[in-house]
Design an enzyme around this catalytic site. Structure first.
Site, short mmCIF file in Angstrom:
data_model
loop_
_atom_site.label_atom_id
_atom_site.label_comp_id
_atom_site.label_asym_id
_atom_site.label_seq_id
_atom_site.Cartn_x
_atom_site.Cartn_y
_atom_site.Cartn_z
N CYS A 63 0.88 -1.18 0.00
CA CYS A 63 0.00 0.00 0.00
C CYS A 63 0.91 1.22 0.00
CB CYS A 63 -0.95 -0.03 1.20
SG CYS A 63 -0.10 0.06 2.79
N TYR A 64 0.42 2.34 0.48
CA TYR A 64 1.24 3.56 0.49
C TYR A 64 2.38 3.48 1.51
CZ TYR A 64 -2.41 5.72 -2.30
OH TYR A 64 -3.31 6.01 -3.29
#
Length: 103
Positions: A63-64
């Protein structure tokens, strides 16, 4: 309940071919830059991913920043996948030291 494991950017980079990398960031962020060989995974293609991926294959969820990926990794592990990882630091950590693919 199945458990996921944490993995470092360095460990993924050193053995990239051993993992099925799935990126759960939004499609625009994915298109702007993602890990080589990564697949964008979202609610629309999740069922297809489950059908087409061998549950013996090691899966790395990205993810980020490595936070949302933990929840997604738990969901994937609970679908019967035996070797599921959340990449610590997420894509933001990856792009500091590793190559990025853009579309």
């Amino acid at each position: 309940m199945s458990e996921f494991k944490h993995i470092s950017v360095q460990d993924v980079a050193e053995n990239m071919s051993a993992y099925r990398v799935v990126d759960i960031r939004d499609p625009q962020s994915f298109a702007a830059g993602h890990m080589p060989q990564a697949t964008q995974l979202n609610n629309d293609n999740f069922a297809q991913f489950l059908e087409q991926t061998d549950n013996e294959q090691a899966v790395v969820v990205v993810c980020y920043h490595g936070i949302s990926s933990q929840q997604a990794a738990t969901v994937i592990a609970n679908q019967g996948f035996k070797d599921v990882y959340s990449m610590d630091g997420g894509f933001e950590a990856w792009k500091q030291t590793q190559p990025v693919v853009t579309e």
